[in-house]
Structures are given as structure tokens and as C-alpha cells.
Design an enzyme around this catalytic site. Structure first.
Site, PDB file in Angstrom:
ATOM      1  N   SER A   1       8.158   6.976  -0.010  1.00 39.60           N
ATOM      2  CA  SER A   1       8.702   6.441  -1.266  1.00 39.60           C
ATOM      3  C   SER A   1      10.153   5.970  -1.141  1.00 39.60           C
ATOM      4  O   SER A   1      10.483   4.906  -1.678  1.00 39.60           O
ATOM      5  CB  SER A   1       8.596   7.490  -2.381  1.00 39.60           C
ATOM      6  OG  SER A   1       7.256   7.702  -2.725  1.00 39.60           O
TER       7      SER A   1
ATOM      8  N   THR B   1       6.297  15.127  -7.446  1.00 36.02           N
ATOM      9  CA  THR B   1       5.051  15.197  -6.718  1.00 36.02           C
ATOM     10  C   THR B   1       4.645  16.648  -6.499  1.00 36.02           C
ATOM     11  O   THR B   1       5.233  17.570  -7.075  1.00 36.02           O
ATOM     12  CB  THR B   1       5.152  14.381  -5.402  1.00 36.02           C
ATOM     13  OG1 THR B   1       3.846  14.285  -4.820  1.00 36.02           O
ATOM     14  CG2 THR B   1       6.109  15.001  -4.401  1.00 36.02           C
TER      15      THR B   1
ATOM     16  N   LYS C   1       3.831  18.543 -10.599  1.00 38.19           N
ATOM     17  CA  LYS C   1       3.460  17.571 -11.631  1.00 38.19           C
ATOM     18  C   LYS C   1       3.105  18.232 -12.967  1.00 38.19           C
ATOM     19  O   LYS C   1       3.203  17.608 -14.005  1.00 38.19           O
ATOM     20  CB  LYS C   1       2.304  16.691 -11.147  1.00 38.19           C
ATOM     21  CG  LYS C   1       2.717  15.701 -10.069  1.00 38.19           C
ATOM     22  CD  LYS C   1       1.569  14.780  -9.689  1.00 38.19           C
ATOM     23  CE  LYS C   1       1.991  13.869  -8.542  1.00 38.19           C
ATOM     24  NZ  LYS C   1       0.925  12.935  -8.138  1.00 38.19           N
TER      25      LYS C   1
ATOM     26  N   ASP D   1       0.367   7.454 -11.933  1.00 32.71           N
ATOM     27  CA  ASP D   1      -0.740   7.573 -10.969  1.00 32.71           C
ATOM     28  C   ASP D   1      -2.005   6.919 -11.527  1.00 32.71           C
ATOM     29  O   ASP D   1      -2.693   6.176 -10.837  1.00 32.71           O
ATOM     30  CB  ASP D   1      -1.044   9.048 -10.668  1.00 32.71           C
ATOM     31  CG  ASP D   1      -0.013   9.683  -9.755  1.00 32.71           C
ATOM     32  OD1 ASP D   1       0.550   8.967  -8.901  1.00 32.71           O
ATOM     33  OD2 ASP D   1       0.228  10.902  -9.887  1.00 32.71           O
TER      34      ASP D   1
ATOM     35  N   GLY E   1      -9.047  17.359  -8.318  1.00 35.48           N
ATOM     36  CA  GLY E   1      -7.677  17.882  -8.319  1.00 35.48           C
ATOM     37  C   GLY E   1      -6.744  16.934  -9.052  1.00 35.48           C
ATOM     38  O   GLY E   1      -7.165  16.197  -9.954  1.00 35.48           O
TER      39      GLY E   1
ATOM     40  N   ALA F   1      -5.112  14.139  -8.092  1.00 30.64           N
ATOM     41  CA  ALA F   1      -5.417  12.709  -7.972  1.00 30.64           C
ATOM     42  C   ALA F   1      -6.707  12.386  -8.719  1.00 30.64           C
ATOM     43  O   ALA F   1      -6.795  11.368  -9.415  1.00 30.64           O
ATOM     44  CB  ALA F   1      -5.546  12.318  -6.502  1.00 30.64           C
TER      45      ALA F   1
ATOM     46  N   TYR G   1      -4.198   7.652   1.646  1.00 31.07           N
ATOM     47  CA  TYR G   1      -3.558   6.438   2.183  1.00 31.07           C
ATOM     48  C   TYR G   1      -2.838   6.677   3.505  1.00 31.07           C
ATOM     49  O   TYR G   1      -2.202   5.757   4.023  1.00 31.07           O
ATOM     50  CB  TYR G   1      -2.581   5.855   1.148  1.00 31.07           C
ATOM     51  CG  TYR G   1      -1.535   6.840   0.691  1.00 31.07           C
ATOM     52  CD1 TYR G   1      -1.737   7.619  -0.439  1.00 31.07           C
ATOM     53  CD2 TYR G   1      -0.355   6.994   1.399  1.00 31.07           C
ATOM     54  CE1 TYR G   1      -0.794   8.521  -0.857  1.00 31.07           C
ATOM     55  CE2 TYR G   1       0.596   7.895   0.977  1.00 31.07           C
ATOM     56  CZ  TYR G   1       0.377   8.654  -0.147  1.00 31.07           C
ATOM     57  OH  TYR G   1       1.325   9.552  -0.544  1.00 31.07           O
TER      58      TYR G   1
END
Ligand code: NAD
Length: 311
Positions: A35, A85, A89, A125, A151, A153, A246
Site C-alpha cells: 500500500s 487492516t 478492522k 473493500d 472471514g 474478505a 492477490y
């Protein structure tokens, strides 16, 4: 471990930024995060003076619950905002003054903007996933979608799918309590018929057999969790497949699904689009999303496999 206290270090960093817009990433084990390079690269290209710092709680011996102190200290030091993150969160929620409607519905925040001393929480997200799906797999049918992984994500993806108009999301997770909890909360938010829990291998095979698409949101396929998350023969050529992992971009699922003729979306778009939305919130500037996407692709492919893909 540094001898400087955490608040002093934050203030020192803020002084060194000399008037640049200052943003941080808060989490644990975020050393390999891409990031900072992604955000700062876009800021440079737009001529925005911008610093994006990692604030790794593990480096300071801090627990996730300390995220409230981190918010207060960074806000007082003049930060514009924070990305949040794993594993903060949800832990950040009680420390915010205001939540966007989506972040409130999702119960998770990945972006905090300091507005006139108030900490405002957002979630990019889900919108990153939805936008990535719309652009990366245009026209993908959303009547029935299987989500593997319930979860953090997975919750964002499910919210994104249903917000984008998906008919029913079928949720599978090795941990049945997690899929049941996600289904329950989706039904509350979107209606009873919109989310269904999937049980066992046969249940998964049946759900995928009649689905339009599959979204994979477990850590399987990451460098330290190699492999396929489901039997390859479930990947019919008329099923679209979206990956959220990713690092690497070409997970075993991505390469196998492509080889079997499926339309495939890798995890890069979700990441790049959530970052672009965060950048917009922090700077008020319009980022070039395609440029961020290709920069991110370059960063992933040149940074090695990495051991973590948080933020
Ligand atoms: P998490 O630990 O919160 O959730 C993972 C879930 O997957 C757990 O509920 C676990 O029980 C389940 N699971 C694990 N293996 C399984 C299997 N074989 N079958 C079924 N369920 C299984 O993790 P998370 O934060 O949701 O992250 C998941 C992945 O998504 C990670 O690789 C993460 O880096 C990635 N991610 C990507 C983006 C993006 O922008 N592309 C954003 C967030 C997370």
C-alpha cells in the site's frame, strides 16, 4: 525494538513529513504491504505531497485493542487518515465518531478519515470488489453466486455482491459457525432469501453446479497456503471465477480456472480499487485507477511472493 515511545515516533514522523498529507496503515505483520508504494506512487504522479506510513502494532508490542490509542495519537499529530487492516478492522469500530452507512452495515472499517477532529470510518473493500467485478468481468451473471470463505474478505465480498444485485449468495466455510453467522447477518440486511449456508463437500458441489459464479475468499493460494481450495472438476467453463488472494496474482485457482475455460478475475482489481477509493477519501483528488492497477500488478510481480498480503 526502538527506545522511542510510540507517540513520540508518530510525532517525529509527522514533523519529518513537513506539511505533506500524512496517512498510515495500521495492522499487525504489515511489513510486506504494498500500500505505501501504491499510494505514494499515485500521489507523485498527481503532484500531491503525500506520505503513507506503516504503523505495525507488532513492532510496538501493541495489541489490536490499542488501535483506539493509535487513532488518537495520529489524529493529534496531524494525520489525514488511516487504512486499517488485519486484525483491527472490527476492533477500530468503538473508537470512531461516525461511520458510513456501508461500514456500519458491514461492521468493519478499512479506512478512517479525520474530519475536523472527528474520526470517520469507511469500508472500501466491498466497493473495491464490486467495482473490480463490474470492470474486470463485465456482464457477469449474478443470479446465484457461491462464496468460499466467510472471514473478513468474504463478508465484504458478500455485501458487495448483494448490493450489486446478486440474487442469492451461497456461503461455504470450513468453519460452519462463521458461514452461519455471515448468512444470518446478510439475511438481516438484505432479506431471508438472499443468503444460504452451504454444508460439506456435496453441498458445495451442488451449489457450484447451479451457480453463475464463484468467489474465492480463503487464504488458499497464498505463498504460504499453496493449493486449490476446491476440486478442479467443479470449475465448469460457463462458471465465472473471482479470486480475492492477490499475492501471487496467478494463484492455482486462477490458473486452473483459466485453463478450464472460465472467465476469471484475479485479486488485483479488488485491491487496487479499494486503494483508489481510499486515496480519493484521503486526498480529495481523482486517482487514475487503471494506472494504480498496473502499478499494483508491477509491485506484486516484482516484490516476490511475500509472506503476507495484508493491505
Ligand atoms: P480470514 O482469516 O478472516 O477468513 C478466511 C476464512 O476462510 C475463514 O473463515 C476460514 O475458516 C476459511 N477457510 C480457510 N480455508 C478454507 C477452505 N479450504 N475452505 C473453506 N473455507 C476455508 O481471512 P480474510 O481476511 O478474509 O482473508 C482471506 C484472503 O483474502 C487473504 O488471502 C487476504 O489477503 C485476501 N484479501 C484480499 C483483499 C483484496 O483486496 N484483494 C482484501 C482483503 C483480503
Amino acid at each position: 525494538m526502538s527506545h522511542t515511545s510510540f507517540p513520540d515516533a508518530v510525532r517525529e514522523h509527522a514533523d519529518l513529513a513537513r506539511g505533506a498529507l500524512l496517512v498510515g496503515l495500521v495492522g499487525t505483520g504489515i511489513g510486506p504491504s504494498l500500500s505505501p508504494a501504491l499510494h505514494e506512487g499515485e500521489a507523485r504522479r498527481l503532484g500531491v505531497r503525500y506520505r503513507y506510513r506503516r504503523i505495525d502494532l507488532a513492532d510496538w508490542g501493541l495489541a489490536p485493542e490499542a488501535v483506539g490509542d493509535v487513532l488518537a495519537i495520529t489524529r493529534d499529530a496531524g494525520y489525514r487518515g488511516l487504512n486499517i487492516t488485519h486484525p483491527c478492522k472490527q476492533a477500530v469500530l468503538p473508537h470512531l465518531d461516525e461511520l458510513s452507512a456501508d461500514a456500519e452495515a458491514l461492521g468493519a472499517v478499512n479506512t478512517v478519515v479525520f474530519e475536523g477532529g472527528r474520526a470517520v470510518g469507511h469500508n472500501t473493500d466491498w466497493s473495491g470488489f464490486t467495482r473490480g467485478l463490474a470492470v474486470g468481468l463485465p456482464g457477469a451473471a449474478l443470479g446465484s453466486v457461491v462464496l468460499l470463505g466467510a472471514g473478513g474478505a468474504g463478508a465484504a465480498v458478500a455485501y458487495g455482491l448483494l448490493t450489486a444485485g446478486a440474487g442469492t449468495v451461497h456461503v461455504a466455510d470450513l468453519d460452519g459457525d462463521r458461514s452461519a453467522a455471515l448468512v444470518e447477518s446478510l439475511r438481516t440486511g438484505f432479506g431471508a432469501g438472499r443468503a444460504v449456508a452451504v454444508h460439506g463437500d456435496d453441498g458445495l458441489a451442488a451449489a457450484i453446479g447451479s451457480a453463475d459464479g464463484l468467489v474465492h475468499a480463503t487464504p488458499t493460494g497464498m505463498a504460504e497456503h499453496p493449493g486449490l481450495p476446491l476440486p478442479a472438476d467443479l470449475l465448469r467453463r460457463d462458471l465465472w471465477v473471482a479470486e480475492v488472494v492477490y499475492r501471487p496474482l496467478d494463484t492455482e485457482l486462477v490458473t486452473t480456472a483459466r485453463a478450464r475455460g472460465c472467465r476469471v478475475l484475479d485479486g488485483g482489481r479488488m485491491f487496487a480499487y479499494q486503494a483508489a477509493q481510499g486515496f480519493r477519501l484521503f486526498t480529495g483528488e481523482e486517482p487514475d485507477v487503471d494506472r494504480m492497477l498496473s502499478h499494483f500488478d508491477h509491485l506484486v510481480r516484482t516484490s516476490g511472493e511475500g509472506t503476507s498480503d495484508v493491505g
